[in-house]
Enzyme design. Structure first.
Site, PDB file in Angstrom:
ATOM      1  N   ALA A 197      20.444  13.133  12.315  1.00 15.03           N
ATOM      2  CA  ALA A 197      20.645  13.428  10.897  1.00 15.03           C
ATOM      3  C   ALA A 197      22.049  13.077  10.430  1.00 15.03           C
ATOM      4  CB  ALA A 197      20.372  14.909  10.635  1.00 15.03           C
ATOM      5  N   ASP A 224      47.674 -23.061  -3.697  1.00 22.43           N
ATOM      6  CA  ASP A 224      48.292 -24.367  -3.583  1.00 22.43           C
ATOM      7  C   ASP A 224      48.302 -25.006  -4.975  1.00 22.43           C
ATOM      8  OD1 ASP A 224      49.295 -26.698  -2.257  1.00 22.43           O
ATOM      9  OD2 ASP A 224      47.302 -27.577  -2.409  1.00 22.43           O
ATOM     10  N   ASP A 232      43.668 -26.898  -0.111  1.00 26.57           N
ATOM     11  CA  ASP A 232      42.737 -27.973   0.207  1.00 26.57           C
ATOM     12  C   ASP A 232      43.213 -28.877   1.334  1.00 26.57           C
ATOM     13  OD1 ASP A 232      44.830 -29.130  -1.094  1.00 26.57           O
ATOM     14  OD2 ASP A 232      43.649 -30.165  -2.622  1.00 26.57           O
ATOM     15  N   ASP A 279      47.434 -26.422   4.595  1.00 27.04           N
ATOM     16  CA  ASP A 279      47.052 -25.096   4.097  1.00 27.04           C
ATOM     17  C   ASP A 279      46.259 -24.293   5.128  1.00 27.04           C
ATOM     18  OD1 ASP A 279      48.113 -25.517   1.479  1.00 27.04           O
ATOM     19  OD2 ASP A 279      46.371 -26.754   1.012  1.00 27.04           O
ATOM     20  N   ASN A 336      15.577   8.385   6.925  1.00 22.28           N
ATOM     21  CA  ASN A 336      16.809   7.589   6.971  1.00 22.28           C
ATOM     22  C   ASN A 336      16.551   6.092   6.902  1.00 22.28           C
ATOM     23  OD1 ASN A 336      18.226   9.922   7.174  1.00 22.28           O
ATOM     24  ND2 ASN A 336      18.981   9.594   9.265  1.00 22.28           N
TER      25      ASN A 336
END
Length: 870
Positions: free
Chosen positions: A280, A326, A611, A615, A705
């Protein structure tokens, strides 16, 4: 480094003759010494390893223990249901992440497969993996570099390093320069050339100084290899919640044992009861529900041009408060564009040029004819600077192909990096025109006349100072300035030496890689939402600030910092001052990672967009890395958590909005599930504490549940968007799931649900004194129905259901109806009634349980109405 030594000294250190190159035997020895010229690869996770990583979670461990104990106690149906939930959760995660972690593979693909080398005096082509330190490499336009080189010869050599340094235009290289020893940015190393960059113009020769993982791109690969994956705020909260629930479950079990011992109960009954309470305490369906809600969010985001590679990244976006972006290709178009012209000593916008004016027309014609780039049917080749000049002409229907036909080129002096000029001779009816374009300083020295308002007059020093002043104004706006002069020639046989003398100055054109039109309002929306945009670029400081100022990122040049300045600070010192800056220019890949980590040091949730190859490490270091899908390199895409298919900064803002809504909905689902589980605990614990019979069986709790709760929780996970979500600042990343009195809300509703469940059980025992099963069935149905009705109240803590709209979430209504129907069927169908050990209820019983089940929902709605009227 090798940039601070003359080329001859470098050749001596490497023991190589540039005219002959290495011998094959020496090359073989060096290959054995330094290893192959390729990037080290990281072992990829197998599907099995991905599967195991998905179940490496505290809550999953607790569920596995519960499944094992249930099997030991011969509660096989419980075991099967728990294991099924774990399997579904793991498969969803594996499906989403199976295509991730491609960074190093993409980096390896960037290496050129062939290289032109000089060995034993013979020029030959070899696989790039066989290139060694000391090899003499031949460079020409269109060829990628196989390794890091110190240039020993260069002729008008230009190399595109945009994916590596972030600069918009190819870098001009000069082998004869020896740079001062010191901390020089990669973009300023004009006597060096780096692995995987592209030669766009001219030719050259270089000696290999670094190969494989020792190259600059190898260092990036190494950073990607070392950078650990970041857990997201939601993952951290769920892990914390799992531990709390785990300790709570163990604590409850021990407490029940102690109480039961005092009550003199049977130890086997005690163990079953303790397991019931442990079951429970843990919302078994929570991991799967969170995964499914995130997966559905991913599908919605795909329609909005965002591809999310890892499910938790969706939620991370919602708590982002710093976006490091960037510049080149992300905030800007990555296309050099003419913005202003100087004609007749007046500075005008490119949009305001009048080609009916002969002076203006001559400026455009000269820039197009004195040009080696091509632009036809959307296909463009050549230097980006020259392409920009052609695009300016196309804007006014002046095409190079037509002009070259009317005014054919009969002679030329190619561009030279020393002169910084280019000259062509073009035929005009009965005479010829020599056009010279290039750097303004050099052009003014060669011009003694100026064309003003159709008249050619003396180019006095005063007039030259006026032109220089205009040129400086353009430079202050970070425009790259080119000038044009010309001279009329009667005979094409004029000597080459005299072409660049006694010129007539025509005008200037200034260009820049301009910002995307849609970015400025997106940045404004970011600020409104409490998100700080930061620009990080490899470009020069003035260029970066010009773009940042136009977009509203920075207001003063004092908010800009260069990579060299960053290097002058230790990590601790930089962490203290990083919040004072909005623009970071001329940075290295290491600088970018340092910046991201500095912002994270202050507790920020940081997104990094980019890009280029440069980076990739910072994309991986950030809480969420966002790569560009169109212009982005495979390396950046591999390192990122999310990819924008339209390269649009605005899409990031939409993704942030989606992330905020997803987090709010996941929170609703979690609070709903925990309220329901607390209700189960309350009803069982109070019953045991007061020495009552157990009101619920373990299978009842598992069923509620996993089935009854799960569908409403999923429906809450896709609740319609809150339109005001971007009007609020990002939530504190350290904020608990139970902040804003959610803990109290959860506790009160858990007690309510537990109270009505226990009340139904006690009422059933009083009404049906001879049947414990009948009373447990009433409690089982009330527990299920009260949770279904309560889900309607979970849609908003502030607004009543009438204000939110009963039918605005049709999936939730269907979930409630489905849950009630399933519950009805397992009660009335004998086979299922036997499995769940329930009693078939009468019509009076059904009416009774529905009335009792509505109590938590009605009390919540009454409270909201009272609060609203107050």
């Amino acid at each position: 480094m090798w940039f601070d030594a003359p080329s001859q000294e470098v050749l001596q250190k490497l023991n190589v003759n540039p005219d002959v190159g290495l011998s094959e035997s020496e090359a073989k020895e060096r290959l054995e010494k330094y290893g192959e010229n390729k990037l080290a690869s990281q072992s990829k996770k197998s599907l099995w390893q991905l599967f195991l990583s998905q179940i490496n979670d505290v809550m999953i461990y607790i569920l596995l223990v519960a499944a094992i104990i249930s099997a030991f106690m011969h509660e096989y149906s419980d075991t099967i249901v728990i294991l099924l939930v774990i399997l579904i959760n793991a498969l969803i995660g594996v499906f989403q992440e199976s295509k991730a972690e491609k960074s190093l593979e993409a980096l390896k693909k960037l290496s050129t497969p062939k290289a032109i080398v000089k060995r034993e005096g013979i020029i030959k082509e070899i696989p790039s993996e066989e290139v060694v330190v000391g090899d003499i490499i031949i460079l020409d336009a269109g060829r990628y570099l196989p390794a890091d080189l110190r240039l020993i010869e260069s002729a008008n050599l230009k190399i595109d390093e945009s994916a590596f340094t972030g600069e918009s235009v190819p870098a001009e290289k000069d082998s004869n320069v020896t740079l001062a020893n010191g901390n020089i940015p990669i973009g300023d190393m004009i006597n060096m050339a780096f692995m995987s960059t592209l030669v766009t113009y001219g030719r050259g020769t270089g000696v290999v100084v670094n190969t494989g993982m020792n190259t600059q791109i190898g260092k990036i690969a190494d950073m990607l290899n070392k950078e650990e994956d970041n857990t997201t705020p939601l993952q951290r909260r769920l892990a914390s919640l799992g531990k709390t629930l785990g300790f709570g479950a163990v604590g409850i079990c021990i407490l029940i044992f102690v109480i039961s011992m005092f009550q003199g109960r049977d130890w086997f009954e005690m163990l079953l009861t303790a397991i019931s309470l442990a079951v429970a305490a843990i919302p078994e369906g929570l991991p799967a529900i969170v995964a499914i809600v995130l997966a559905m969010g991913v599908q919605r985001m795909i329609k909005q041009n965002s591809i999310v590679k890892k499910l938790p990244a969706v939620e991370t976006l919602g708590s982002v408060n710093i976006i490091c972006s960037d510049k080149t290709g992300t905030l800007t178009l990555n296309v050099m564009t003419i913005k202003k012209c100087c004609i007749n000593n007046k500075l005008v916008s490119i949009n305001d040029c009048d080609l009916g004016d002969n002076d203006t027309k001559l400026l455009f014609e000269g820039m197009i004819l004195c040009n080696d780039a091509t632009s036809k049917d959307g296909s463009k080749t050549g230097d980006p600077t020259e392409i920009a000049l052609l695009d300016a002409g196309i804007k006014y229907d002046l095409y190079k192909e037509d002009l070259s036909t009317d005014h054919s080129r009969v002679d030329e002096i190619p561009f030279d990096s020393d002169r910084k000029l280019m000259t062509t001779v073009n035929k005009y009816d009965s005479h010829f025109k020599a056009f010279t374009k290039g750097a303004i300083d050099n052009l003014l020295k060669l011009s003694d006349k100026i064309l003003l308002d159709g008249e050619i007059i003396d180019f006095t020093q005063e007039k030259k100072d006026e032109i220089l002043k205009i040129s400086n104004l353009m430079s202050d706006e970070a425009l790259r300035v080119l000038g044009l002069s010309y001279k009329d020639i009667k005979d094409e046989s004029v000597s080459i030496d005299s072409l660049e003398k006694d010129l007539t100055f025509v005008g200037l054109m200034g260009m820049i890689d301009p910002p995307r039109e849609e970015v400025k309002p997106s940045i404004a929306l970011c600020k409104q939402a409490g998100i700080t945009p930061i620009m990080i670029t490899g470009d020069h400081k003035n260029t970066a600030f010009a773009i940042a100022s136009e977009l509203g990122i920075a207001n003063s040049i004092n908010e800009c910092m260069t990579g060299a300045e960053i290097d002058s600070y230790s990590d601790e010192e930089f962490n203290k001052i990083v919040n004072n800056y909005k623009v970071f220019a001329r940075v290295s890949p290491e600088n970018k990672v340092k910046i991201v980590k500095a912002f994270k040091f202050h507790g920020n949730i940081v997104s990094m967009t980019g890009d280029g190859v440069n980076d990739a490490p910072s994309l991986k270091a950030a809480d969420i890395g966002v790569a560009m899908g169109i212009t982005g390199t495979d390396v950046a895409k591999g390192a990122a958590d999310m990819i924008l298919t339209d390269d649009n900064f605005t899409t990031i803002v939409k993704a942030v909005e989606e992330g905020r809504n997803i987090y709010a909905n996941i929170r609703k689902a979690i609070i709903f599930l925990l309220s329901c589980n607390l209700g189960e605990i309350v009803s069982l614990f109070v019953a045991i504490l007061l020495n009552f019979d157990p009101p619920l069986l373990p299978i009842h709790i598992l069923w509620v549940n996993l089935i009854t709760d799960s569908f409403p929780a999923l429906s809450l996970g896709i609740d319609p968007k809150d339109p005001s979500v971007m009007e609020h600042p990002p939530r504190n990343p350290k904020e608990s799931l139970f902040a804003e009195h959610m803990g109290l809300f959860l506790a009160l509703n858990g007690v309510l649900i537990g109270g009505v469940t226990l009340a139904a059980f006690l009422l059933g025992e009083r009404l049906y004194m001879s049947s414990l099963v009948h009373a447990q069935t009433l409690a089982f149905v009330v527990l299920s129905f009260s949770q279904l009705f309560f889900s309607l109240s979970m849609r908003s803590r502030e607004k009543s259901l009438l204000k939110v709209g009963l039918f605005t979430n049709k999936y939730l209504l269907l979930s409630i109806l489905l849950g009630m129907c399933i519950q009805f069927l397992i009660i009335i169908i004998p086979f299922f009634a036997d499995v769940f050990n329930v009693f078939i209820l009468s019509a009076r019983d059904w009416l009774l349980v529905i009335c009792i089940s509505l109590i938590p929902f009605l009390l919540n709605e009454i409270f909201k109405l009272i609060k609203y009227h107050r």
